[in-house]
Motif scaffolding. Structure first.
Motif, short mmCIF file in Angstrom:
data_model
loop_
_atom_site.label_atom_id
_atom_site.label_comp_id
_atom_site.label_asym_id
_atom_site.label_seq_id
_atom_site.Cartn_x
_atom_site.Cartn_y
_atom_site.Cartn_z
N LEU A 1 37.93 40.80 29.39
CA LEU A 1 38.12 42.53 29.21
C LEU A 1 38.54 43.23 30.39
N GLY A 2 37.57 42.70 31.34
CA GLY A 2 38.01 43.27 32.36
C GLY A 2 39.24 43.29 33.24
N PHE A 3 39.82 42.00 33.05
CA PHE A 3 41.39 41.71 33.55
C PHE A 3 42.04 42.60 32.65
N SER A 4 41.78 42.71 31.54
CA SER A 4 42.90 43.65 30.31
C SER A 4 42.96 44.82 31.01
N PHE A 5 41.66 45.48 31.14
CA PHE A 5 41.54 46.85 31.54
C PHE A 5 42.39 47.09 32.80
N GLY A 6 42.10 46.05 33.90
CA GLY A 6 42.67 46.04 35.18
C GLY A 6 44.41 46.08 35.01
N PHE A 7 44.77 45.20 34.14
CA PHE A 7 46.23 45.11 33.89
C PHE A 7 46.96 46.59 33.26
N ALA A 8 46.06 47.16 32.32
CA ALA A 8 46.40 48.45 31.89
C ALA A 8 46.36 49.44 33.03
N ALA A 9 45.43 49.48 33.66
CA ALA A 9 45.27 50.35 34.92
C ALA A 9 46.31 50.44 35.83
N ILE A 10 46.81 48.96 36.13
CA ILE A 10 47.58 48.69 37.05
C ILE A 10 49.00 49.26 36.62
N ASN B 1 40.38 52.40 35.80
CA ASN B 1 39.86 51.82 36.86
C ASN B 1 38.59 51.30 37.02
N ALA B 2 37.76 52.46 36.62
CA ALA B 2 36.29 52.27 36.85
C ALA B 2 35.66 50.92 35.81
N ILE B 3 36.21 51.12 34.68
CA ILE B 3 35.80 49.99 33.57
C ILE B 3 36.37 48.64 33.93
N ALA B 4 37.63 48.65 34.60
CA ALA B 4 38.30 47.29 34.97
C ALA B 4 37.23 46.78 36.31
N ILE B 5 37.17 47.46 37.18
CA ILE B 5 36.38 47.14 38.27
C ILE B 5 34.80 46.60 37.83
N LEU B 6 34.23 47.37 36.93
CA LEU B 6 32.94 47.03 36.48
C LEU B 6 32.84 45.87 35.63
N ILE C 1 55.89 46.86 33.56
CA ILE C 1 55.07 45.80 33.05
C ILE C 1 55.47 44.54 33.53
N GLY C 2 56.81 44.17 34.05
CA GLY C 2 57.61 43.13 34.22
C GLY C 2 57.02 42.42 35.69
N PRO C 3 56.71 43.25 36.75
CA PRO C 3 56.24 42.73 37.92
C PRO C 3 54.73 42.42 38.09
N VAL C 4 53.83 43.21 37.06
CA VAL C 4 52.20 42.67 36.88
C VAL C 4 52.39 41.48 36.13
N GLY C 5 53.11 41.43 35.04
CA GLY C 5 53.16 40.35 34.09
C GLY C 5 53.54 39.15 34.84
N ALA C 6 54.54 39.32 35.65
CA ALA C 6 54.77 38.07 36.56
C ALA C 6 53.52 37.72 37.39
N THR C 7 52.91 38.68 38.03
CA THR C 7 51.73 38.26 39.01
C THR C 7 50.81 37.60 38.16
N VAL C 8 50.29 38.13 37.21
CA VAL C 8 49.30 37.33 36.21
C VAL C 8 49.66 36.03 35.88
N THR C 9 51.03 35.81 35.66
CA THR C 9 51.51 34.53 35.19
C THR C 9 51.40 33.51 36.44
N ALA C 10 51.62 34.11 37.58
CA ALA C 10 51.73 33.05 38.79
C ALA C 10 50.26 32.78 39.11
N LEU D 1 52.07 62.03 31.49
CA LEU D 1 51.53 62.31 32.77
C LEU D 1 50.16 62.93 32.68
N ARG D 2 50.08 63.81 31.75
CA ARG D 2 48.49 64.76 31.70
C ARG D 2 47.80 63.69 30.99
N LEU D 3 48.03 62.98 30.05
CA LEU D 3 47.10 62.06 29.46
C LEU D 3 46.77 60.85 30.41
N ALA D 4 47.71 60.32 30.90
CA ALA D 4 47.44 59.34 32.09
C ALA D 4 46.59 59.63 33.10
#
Length: 254
Positions: A215-224, A31-36, A101-110, A20-23
């Motif tokens: 790369l942006g999508f990847s950071f967005g996936f990690a952020a979510i 968030n910022a890198i993903a949006i940019l 991870i499951g719901p986020v992975g299902a969303t990007v697969t859709a 929690l502290r690291l996250a």
């Protein structure tokens, strides 16, 4: 001995409080890198990159489709890794991470399937064909949904986690099928334009916005996933705290 030593390191790095502290420190940066990067990649690709000489402007769908396809497979790899950590080392965060991870992975697969359908209509004249690549990605989508359903199919959460982990590992066999389907079968889907063993088959004016978007999508996936996992860890800790307080207030509790 090696398994015990490796498990000790993994558990130490998987301490919920440390996570929690690291996250909390990483979340704003993710968030910022993903949006940019996503904004730059999509604006560059959709508005300024040249159209393809064969596909015309329809090729611009790839700036969404390709990153989504990449993350559909990478997300399932992460799901399988979490399953190994759960089954072999009983990692304290692995089950929660897999569940998020499951719901986020299902969303990007859709998104991958939907954008591929939009791309396929002008190129192939059909919204859907039972092509090897398309069918194997559809199977991946159902594997994600099956994992999500299994986690919620048992009254005891740990049984759901175990069943979901086994499904994730068995389903990982679909990943090489997705990757090599265009080489193993005669398919309508075009071969990969970017590989690790050869030069890209597209111009750099199209390649760079695609890479930035991916790369942006990847950071967005990690952020979510990080945000969802933080919420899940805090919810679990709150549930334990409330349960402990309830037991203390119960008459006769030691």
């Amino acid at each position: 001995m090696l398994r015990r030593r490796t498990g000790g390191r993994l558990h130490r790095f998987g301490n919920p409080g440390r996570f929690l502290r690291l996250a909390a420190r990483l979340q704003p940066w993710l968030n910022a890198i993903a949006i940019l990067l996503t904004g730059c990649g999509l604006i560059w690709g959709l508005c300024f990159a040249p159209a393809d000489w064969q596909q015309g402007d329809a090729v611009r769908i790839m700036y969404v489709h390709v990153p989504a396809a990449w993350l559909a497979s990478v997300g399932y790899v992460a799901l399988a890794v979490c399953s190994v950590l759960s089954l072999v080392w009983r990692h304290p965060l692995a089950d929660l991470a897999a569940a998020e991870i499951g719901p986020v992975g299902a969303t990007v697969t859709a998104v991958c399937l939907a954008s591929g359908s939009l791309w396929g209509k002008p190129m192939w004249g059909a919204w859907w064909v039972w092509d090897a690549r398309l069918t194997s990605v559809l199977v991946l989508f159902f594997l994600y949904l099956g994992h999500i359903a299994l986690l919620r199919a048992f009254d005891e959460p740990q049984r759901g986690y175990r069943a979901g982990a086994i499904l994730a590992l068995v389903g990982a066999i679909d990943l090489p099928i997705i990757k090599f389907s265009v080489q193993w079968w005669n398919t309508l889907h075009q071969p990969d334009s970017i590989t690790l063993t050869g030069a890209p088959t597209m111009s750099t004016s199209m390649l760079w916005p695609l890479l930035i978007s991916a790369l942006g999508f990847s950071f967005g996936f990690a952020a979510i996933v990080t945000a969802r996992l933080r919420a899940a860890v805090m919810e679990q800790r709150l549930r334990v705290l409330l349960l402990a307080r309830g037991n203390q207030g119960t008459p006769g509790a030691a």
